[in-house]
Design an enzyme around this catalytic site. Sequence first.
Site, mmCIF file in Angstrom:
data_model
loop_
_atom_site.group_PDB
_atom_site.id
_atom_site.type_symbol
_atom_site.label_atom_id
_atom_site.label_comp_id
_atom_site.label_asym_id
_atom_site.label_seq_id
_atom_site.Cartn_x
_atom_site.Cartn_y
_atom_site.Cartn_z
ATOM 1 C CG ASP A 127 13.240 30.325 3.984
ATOM 2 O OD1 ASP A 127 12.223 29.708 4.627
ATOM 3 O OD2 ASP A 127 14.235 29.702 3.356
ATOM 4 N N GLY A 183 24.633 5.499 12.263
ATOM 5 C CA GLY A 183 25.535 5.694 11.082
ATOM 6 C C GLY A 183 25.748 4.360 10.310
ATOM 7 C CE LYS A 197 10.554 26.837 3.974
ATOM 8 N NZ LYS A 197 11.255 27.559 3.301
ATOM 9 C CD GLU A 219 16.260 8.273 14.513
ATOM 10 O OE1 GLU A 219 16.028 7.800 15.603
ATOM 11 O OE2 GLU A 219 17.192 7.997 13.921
ATOM 12 C CG HIS A 240 16.933 4.196 13.573
ATOM 13 N ND1 HIS A 240 18.034 5.219 13.379
ATOM 14 C CD2 HIS A 240 17.517 3.335 12.878
ATOM 15 C CE1 HIS A 240 19.156 4.797 12.911
ATOM 16 N NE2 HIS A 240 18.803 3.494 12.806
ATOM 17 C CB CYS A 282 21.377 2.809 15.314
ATOM 18 S SG CYS A 282 21.708 1.344 13.963
ATOM 19 C CE1 TYR A 283 29.823 2.784 13.788
ATOM 20 C CE2 TYR A 283 29.850 5.142 14.448
ATOM 21 C CZ TYR A 283 30.488 3.957 14.019
ATOM 22 O OH TYR A 283 31.816 4.039 13.845
#
Length: 523
Positions: A229, A57, A379, A173, A171, A84-85
């Site tokens: 979708d 964050g 998606k 990710e 991070h 992180c945060y």
Amino acid sequence: MHTHPDRIAILDFGSQYSQLIARRVREANVYCELFPWDAPPEKVQALQPTGIILSGGPNSVYDPGAPSLGDYVLQVGAPVLGICYGMQLLARACGGVVAPSSHREYGQTSIEIQPSRLWAANVPQALSVWMSHGDRVDQVPAGFHTIAHSANTPIAGMADEARGIYAIQFHPEVNHTQHGRDIIDQFLHQVCGCGSSWTSAGIIDESIARIRAQVGTRPVICGLSGGVDSSVTAALVHRAVGDQLTCVFVDTGLLRKGEGEQVIETFQREQGIRLVAVDASEDFLEVLQGVTDPEEKRKRIGEKFVRIFEAQIAGLGIQPAVTNSKTVLLAQGTLYPDVIESRGPERQAAAKIKTHHNVGGLPKDMQFELLEPLRFLFKDEARAVGSALGLPDSIVWRQPFPGPGLAVRILGDVTWERLERLRAADAVLQEELRRADLMRATSQSFAVLLPVRAVGVMGDGRTYSEVIAIRAVTTDDFMTADWARIPYEVLARISSRIVNEVHGINRVTYDITTKPPATIEWE
Ligand code: XMP
């Protein structure tokens, strides 16, 4: 209530990467949900999480009013990974010391790791990771030990292995972190003990059970646009409740060339789904007459859509007694990113920029109950489900097309003449990109009809005609995008064909703006 064997709760503290964490967890075949950091504790606890991940964050834990860590997070007893945060919050909550760092670290950094259960066997001792932080942990809390360090950050990771609490300053990710996916995998599968049940087959089974439970014996209507979708939604609902589903395909007149025929062919003939095709192009043109404001166009189109579905019910032989209450279901292809109440800075901005008509524009007095079977899917997951359900690649890999269709690609007045002009230009573009094998190389490509006229010369005569802008972008997530580097010779062919073949166009431009600051669509 939860049919998933393993469930990860991700608390979003405002990082731009929060959704990416969720995608990585899903890619590791584990179900997860993303919650705002201040979601009511009961809501997060209702998930009965197998593990909890705290995102990064933008704040400092010492900022007045900075997002804080709910006491329940450490009381649940599930393993926790702070990023992180999230690491600083854990350090502070457990009694460590967090301080502003003398060296802010942004970008690629080398770290060295020390033994911990968090490191998968194939993670090397030294690796390059993505950092983005001002504060740092100066002293680990009692019971924790340091599991990583960098030149500027003596504590780049810490763990209380006995309690299953892990924290890392970088991070995992993002793609820039080497072995980031392995670290997330290790946390999920080894630390939390999650299995790998979140697969297309698993998603389909679970969705079918949910759909059946919600629908019961009631009728379902699905507005089919032919996009990924709504197509996957229709196929999934059909698999679950068969002929209780009626698809309504509305030809708004705002579609691309040949689109209507393809939808009817695929769903009615190939999939055997009951499909009612409604030609409503005149109705849509009527409500759009004289409307030039993009948000007003979206609102009117969204509203008209629902009214048309409502009108269709009468023709479907559904008893009026049923239609009086909200007992008919309307299936919609809403995806997880549209639903997430995320705290990432660009999500908030994105939410303000546009009202996506499938979420925001529905009239309040709508007579349907919503059925949204893709509500928890990204998606890529929806695509995998579509393929597993037997939908053709031409549908599953279709580029996104906005609900309001060509109306938001015609700047200014939407008239039939201008629609036909745009449709013809767009068809040329698609044909040439396909011929050059560039369809998959561009994430989205389309023509836009501008609200200006330009001077030209044709034969011996002067022309004063409309202008087409070509937009083609590459992007992973549609939140940011770069313009596609289409080879000049392909652009040359597109331009030459459009001005020669499309009556009323005498100029073609190529849009070379990134998002941000522009958006992908022009309206
Ligand atoms: P922007 O223009 O916001 O587009 O950069 C991001 C993605 O969203 C699509 N888009 C829409 N889709 N209804 C939709 O269903 C809408 O009103 C809408 N507006 C934009 C756009 O095509 C791109 O893929």
